[in-house]
Motif scaffolding. Structure first.
Motif, PDB file in Angstrom:
ATOM      1  N   GLU A  59     -55.804 -66.348 -20.895  1.00 28.30           N
ATOM      2  CA  GLU A  59     -57.158 -66.547 -20.356  1.00 28.30           C
ATOM      3  C   GLU A  59     -58.042 -65.331 -20.639  1.00 28.30           C
ATOM      4  O   GLU A  59     -59.217 -65.473 -20.963  1.00 28.30           O
ATOM      5  CB  GLU A  59     -57.103 -66.800 -18.842  1.00 28.30           C
ATOM      6  CG  GLU A  59     -56.389 -68.075 -18.436  1.00 28.30           C
ATOM      7  CD  GLU A  59     -57.162 -69.333 -18.753  1.00 28.30           C
ATOM      8  OE1 GLU A  59     -58.353 -69.251 -19.084  1.00 28.30           O
ATOM      9  OE2 GLU A  59     -56.567 -70.405 -18.672  1.00 28.30           O
ATOM     10  N   VAL A  60     -57.489 -64.146 -20.514  1.00 26.18           N
ATOM     11  CA  VAL A  60     -58.258 -62.924 -20.825  1.00 26.18           C
ATOM     12  C   VAL A  60     -58.645 -62.910 -22.297  1.00 26.18           C
ATOM     13  O   VAL A  60     -59.795 -62.613 -22.651  1.00 26.18           O
ATOM     14  CB  VAL A  60     -57.453 -61.663 -20.435  1.00 26.18           C
ATOM     15  CG1 VAL A  60     -58.101 -60.414 -20.999  1.00 26.18           C
ATOM     16  CG2 VAL A  60     -57.331 -61.554 -18.923  1.00 26.18           C
ATOM     17  N   GLY A  61     -57.707 -63.241 -23.168  1.00 26.76           N
ATOM     18  CA  GLY A  61     -58.009 -63.280 -24.600  1.00 26.76           C
ATOM     19  C   GLY A  61     -59.081 -64.298 -24.935  1.00 26.76           C
ATOM     20  O   GLY A  61     -60.014 -64.009 -25.691  1.00 26.76           O
ATOM     21  N   VAL A  62     -58.972 -65.468 -24.365  1.00 23.61           N
ATOM     22  CA  VAL A  62     -59.973 -66.512 -24.619  1.00 23.61           C
ATOM     23  C   VAL A  62     -61.331 -66.077 -24.070  1.00 23.61           C
ATOM     24  O   VAL A  62     -62.372 -66.253 -24.717  1.00 23.61           O
ATOM     25  CB  VAL A  62     -59.518 -67.852 -23.996  1.00 23.61           C
ATOM     26  CG1 VAL A  62     -60.645 -68.862 -23.995  1.00 23.61           C
ATOM     27  CG2 VAL A  62     -58.315 -68.390 -24.741  1.00 23.61           C
ATOM     28  N   GLY A  63     -61.351 -65.494 -22.886  1.00 22.12           N
ATOM     29  CA  GLY A  63     -62.618 -65.060 -22.280  1.00 22.12           C
ATOM     30  C   GLY A  63     -63.323 -64.014 -23.127  1.00 22.12           C
ATOM     31  O   GLY A  63     -64.538 -64.100 -23.352  1.00 22.12           O
ATOM     32  N   LEU A  64     -62.583 -63.033 -23.600  1.00 18.91           N
ATOM     33  CA  LEU A  64     -63.190 -61.998 -24.444  1.00 18.91           C
ATOM     34  C   LEU A  64     -63.713 -62.597 -25.749  1.00 18.91           C
ATOM     35  O   LEU A  64     -64.810 -62.266 -26.204  1.00 18.91           O
ATOM     36  CB  LEU A  64     -62.172 -60.892 -24.735  1.00 18.91           C
ATOM     37  CG  LEU A  64     -61.749 -60.025 -23.554  1.00 18.91           C
ATOM     38  CD1 LEU A  64     -60.657 -59.046 -23.978  1.00 18.91           C
ATOM     39  CD2 LEU A  64     -62.925 -59.288 -22.969  1.00 18.91           C
ATOM     40  N   GLY A  65     -62.923 -63.471 -26.345  1.00 19.23           N
ATOM     41  CA  GLY A  65     -63.340 -64.089 -27.601  1.00 19.23           C
ATOM     42  C   GLY A  65     -64.569 -64.965 -27.440  1.00 19.23           C
ATOM     43  O   GLY A  65     -65.514 -64.884 -28.235  1.00 19.23           O
ATOM     44  N   VAL A  66     -64.592 -65.780 -26.398  1.00 13.15           N
ATOM     45  CA  VAL A  66     -65.724 -66.684 -26.183  1.00 13.15           C
ATOM     46  C   VAL A  66     -66.996 -65.880 -25.896  1.00 13.15           C
ATOM     47  O   VAL A  66     -68.073 -66.182 -26.434  1.00 13.15           O
ATOM     48  CB  VAL A  66     -65.414 -67.673 -25.037  1.00 13.15           C
ATOM     49  CG1 VAL A  66     -66.667 -68.382 -24.571  1.00 13.15           C
ATOM     50  CG2 VAL A  66     -64.371 -68.670 -25.481  1.00 13.15           C
ATOM     51  N   MET A  67     -66.893 -64.852 -25.063  1.00 15.85           N
ATOM     52  CA  MET A  67     -68.070 -64.034 -24.761  1.00 15.85           C
ATOM     53  C   MET A  67     -68.636 -63.413 -26.040  1.00 15.85           C
ATOM     54  O   MET A  67     -69.837 -63.472 -26.293  1.00 15.85           O
ATOM     55  CB  MET A  67     -67.712 -62.926 -23.783  1.00 15.85           C
ATOM     56  CG  MET A  67     -68.886 -62.014 -23.484  1.00 15.85           C
ATOM     57  SD  MET A  67     -68.452 -60.391 -22.926  1.00 15.85           S
ATOM     58  CE  MET A  67     -67.755 -59.663 -24.369  1.00 15.85           C
ATOM     59  N   SER A  68     -67.775 -62.843 -26.848  1.00 20.91           N
ATOM     60  CA  SER A  68     -68.241 -62.164 -28.049  1.00 20.91           C
ATOM     61  C   SER A  68     -68.856 -63.128 -29.059  1.00 20.91           C
ATOM     62  O   SER A  68     -69.888 -62.827 -29.655  1.00 20.91           O
ATOM     63  CB  SER A  68     -67.084 -61.415 -28.700  1.00 20.91           C
ATOM     64  OG  SER A  68     -66.621 -60.425 -27.837  1.00 20.91           O
ATOM     65  N   ILE A  69     -68.232 -64.263 -29.234  1.00 22.76           N
ATOM     66  CA  ILE A  69     -68.767 -65.233 -30.190  1.00 22.76           C
ATOM     67  C   ILE A  69     -70.093 -65.777 -29.703  1.00 22.76           C
ATOM     68  O   ILE A  69     -71.043 -65.949 -30.478  1.00 22.76           O
ATOM     69  CB  ILE A  69     -67.754 -66.383 -30.419  1.00 22.76           C
ATOM     70  CG1 ILE A  69     -66.469 -65.842 -31.035  1.00 22.76           C
ATOM     71  CG2 ILE A  69     -68.351 -67.472 -31.285  1.00 22.76           C
ATOM     72  CD1 ILE A  69     -66.648 -65.100 -32.335  1.00 22.76           C
ATOM     73  N   MET A  70     -70.199 -66.021 -28.404  1.00 18.50           N
ATOM     74  CA  MET A  70     -71.452 -66.550 -27.853  1.00 18.50           C
ATOM     75  C   MET A  70     -72.594 -65.549 -28.042  1.00 18.50           C
ATOM     76  O   MET A  70     -73.695 -65.917 -28.456  1.00 18.50           O
ATOM     77  CB  MET A  70     -71.236 -66.859 -26.370  1.00 18.50           C
ATOM     78  CG  MET A  70     -72.290 -67.701 -25.761  1.00 18.50           C
ATOM     79  SD  MET A  70     -71.766 -68.187 -24.127  1.00 18.50           S
ATOM     80  CE  MET A  70     -73.350 -68.317 -23.360  1.00 18.50           C
ATOM     81  N   VAL A  71     -72.336 -64.281 -27.744  1.00 20.32           N
ATOM     82  CA  VAL A  71     -73.366 -63.246 -27.911  1.00 20.32           C
ATOM     83  C   VAL A  71     -73.713 -63.077 -29.383  1.00 20.32           C
ATOM     84  O   VAL A  71     -74.883 -62.966 -29.744  1.00 20.32           O
ATOM     85  CB  VAL A  71     -72.887 -61.917 -27.284  1.00 20.32           C
ATOM     86  CG1 VAL A  71     -73.812 -60.776 -27.650  1.00 20.32           C
ATOM     87  CG2 VAL A  71     -72.774 -62.056 -25.779  1.00 20.32           C
TER      88      VAL A  71
END
Length: 159
Positions: free
Chosen positions: A131-143
């Motif tokens: 979940e931490v990995g997915v959260g970091l990845g999604v935040m970065s891609i969205m930004v």
């Protein structure tokens, strides 16, 4: 020291002191809530994707209230790329480690062979890591998507 009247005269079209102050107050709480959703995602509603979207939305809100360079001062493009790669590395690292130690892909109980813990505890901890990995990845891609779309790829001036 600039007075409020000087600041008001030098403002660009669309700038608002009320919006900027509101965003400055709200963004830390939004980011804290995003982290809460990520951390509690493995045993309550939410998770990495939802938390990552909330974290990414906080940076987009900053860019909308101020401008793109202000957002990039808080998190540079290089830092954003690094966070995205760390997120992907956490996710794929956990998945690969599960298969390397003899389990199936994302079979977290297999990680008990690496560090002796109860397989049930490993399932909970493994889901947390993913979940931490997915959260970091999604935040970065969205930004990153917002930066690219709003500046047409130039990254010098946004909306």
């Amino acid at each position: 020291m600039k007075t409020v009247q000087d600041r008001a005269e030098n403002r660009r079209l669309g700038e608002s002191l009320i919006i900027e102050m509101s965003v400055r107050i709200m963004v830390p709480f939004i980011q804290l809530f995003g982290l809460y959703v990520i951390v509690h995602g493995h045993y309550s509603p939410g998770g990495g994707f939802q938390g990552g979207v909330i974290l990414g939305a906080s940076f987009i809100l900053l860019a909308l209230a101020f401008d793109l360079p202000t957002t990039m001062e808080r998190m540079s493009e290089r830092c954003n790329a690094l966070i995205a790669n760390i997120g992907v590395l956490i996710f794929t690292g956990v998945a690969a480690l599960c298969t390397i130690v003899g389990g199936y892909l994302l079979d977290y109980s297999a990680l008990a062979a690496v560090i002796p813990m109860d397989p049930i505890e490993w399932r909970s901890f493994g889901i947390f890591l993913v979940e931490v990995g997915v959260g970091l990845g999604v935040m970065s891609i969205m930004v990153s998507l917002f930066w690219d779309i709003s500046s047409a790829g130039d990254m010098d001036e946004g909306l």
